[in-house]
Structures are given as C-alpha cells and as structure tokens.
Design a protein around this motif. Structure first.
Motif, PDB file in Angstrom:
ATOM      1  N   CYS A  95      -8.281  -1.608   5.087  1.00  0.00           N
ATOM      2  CA  CYS A  95      -7.988  -2.114   6.435  1.00  0.00           C
ATOM      3  C   CYS A  95      -8.604  -1.266   7.549  1.00  0.00           C
ATOM      4  O   CYS A  95      -8.606  -1.673   8.706  1.00  0.00           O
ATOM      5  CB  CYS A  95      -6.482  -2.210   6.642  1.00  0.00           C
ATOM      6  SG  CYS A  95      -5.629  -0.618   6.621  1.00  0.00           S
ATOM      7  N   ALA A 134      -0.224  -0.104   1.916  1.00  0.00           N
ATOM      8  CA  ALA A 134      -0.240  -1.570   2.001  1.00  0.00           C
ATOM      9  C   ALA A 134      -1.441  -2.157   1.264  1.00  0.00           C
ATOM     10  O   ALA A 134      -1.310  -3.142   0.528  1.00  0.00           O
ATOM     11  CB  ALA A 134      -0.240  -2.018   3.469  1.00  0.00           C
ATOM     12  N   CYS A 135      -2.614  -1.553   1.451  1.00  0.00           N
ATOM     13  CA  CYS A 135      -3.814  -2.055   0.784  1.00  0.00           C
ATOM     14  C   CYS A 135      -3.762  -1.785  -0.725  1.00  0.00           C
ATOM     15  O   CYS A 135      -4.203  -2.601  -1.522  1.00  0.00           O
ATOM     16  CB  CYS A 135      -5.069  -1.445   1.398  1.00  0.00           C
ATOM     17  SG  CYS A 135      -5.415  -2.060   3.059  1.00  0.00           S
ATOM     18  N   GLY A 138      -1.721  -4.370  -2.455  1.00  0.00           N
ATOM     19  CA  GLY A 138      -2.359  -5.671  -2.561  1.00  0.00           C
ATOM     20  C   GLY A 138      -3.557  -5.677  -3.487  1.00  0.00           C
ATOM     21  O   GLY A 138      -4.101  -6.721  -3.786  1.00  0.00           O
TER      22      GLY A 138
END
Length: 139
Positions: A95, A134-135, A138
């Motif tokens: 991100c 978060a990345c 995912g």
C-alpha cells in the motif's frame, strides 16, 4: 501545537493562513504525505488554497530544512516533517505506507572502510521494505 509550527514560529517565518494550514496538515508522527494529499487536506481547512501555494510552501519548507522529501520506488515524493531527528523509513510494498523507525546502532558504522571507496561518509538513508499487517493479511 505541532513541533513544525513551533519551529517555524521560532524562525520568524511569516505565517500566512495558507502556510499555517500546510504546516498543520504536516503535523503529527509518521506523516509522509504527497503534495496532492497535502493539497486535499489543506483545502478541507481552507477551501481557497491553491495547488501552486501548496507546492511553493512545501518547496520553502524543504529549502528551510524543516521538511524532507522522501521518495520510494518511483512513487510520488512525500514530505516528512520529522526533519530534525535522525531516522530511517519502513515502507510497505503493498500500500506504500511509510513509518519512521529508529533502529539501534549507527548505520555509518555498518559500512566497512573497504566499502567506502575513500568517501568521507556523513549521513546514511536506510529504507526497510516489507508488508504492513493489513497487506500481509491480504497476501
């Protein structure tokens, strides 16, 4: 009050409404905004602020040494108000989030004399790359 605002006032920098808003947008920890992100946030506070004013103010802050430009992986330059405390950056490859980090040790000491090629090294910029939580979740 932000440290950046305090430093600017201490320098006697002329504090117009536009300059104040740009400095306020850059206040806080782990701030690494692009010029366009600064413009959007500044316009929320002062709708009449122009793109040129934001870009010119950022340029002045960099020239004063109050903000540093951070560039990672060919992405847009980001502006870091943490210009007076030595630090490195941790960058998410997913991100693009950037965090300031202060690891233990001296990065200059990590460069052996044989790898300095006669240079007198005065500074080191270290960028750690990886994935933020978060990345990574995912992936």
């Amino acid at each position: 009050m932000s440290t950046l605002l305090e430093r600017l006032r201490g320098r006697g920098w002329r504090m117009t409404a536009q300059r104040r808003v740009v400095a306020e947008v850059l206040s806080g920890e782990h701030i690494h905004l692009t010029a366009d992100e600064v413009l959007v946030r500044a316009a929320e506070r002062l709708p009449e602020i122009s793109r040129a004013t934001v870009y010119n103010t950022l340029g002045e802050l960099v020239a004063l040494g109050e903000v540093t430009e951070v560039a990672t992986d060919g992405r847009a330059k980001r502006y870091d108000p943490n210009a007076h405390r030595p630090h490195h950056h941790l960058v998410c490859g997913g991100c693009g989030t950037i965090r300031d980090v202060q690891p233990d040790g001296d990065p200059l000491a990590a460069l052996p004399a044989s790898e300095r090629f006669g240079f007198t090294v005065s500074d080191a910029e270290v960028t750690y790359r990886g994935l933020c939580p978060a990345c990574a979740a995912g992936a």
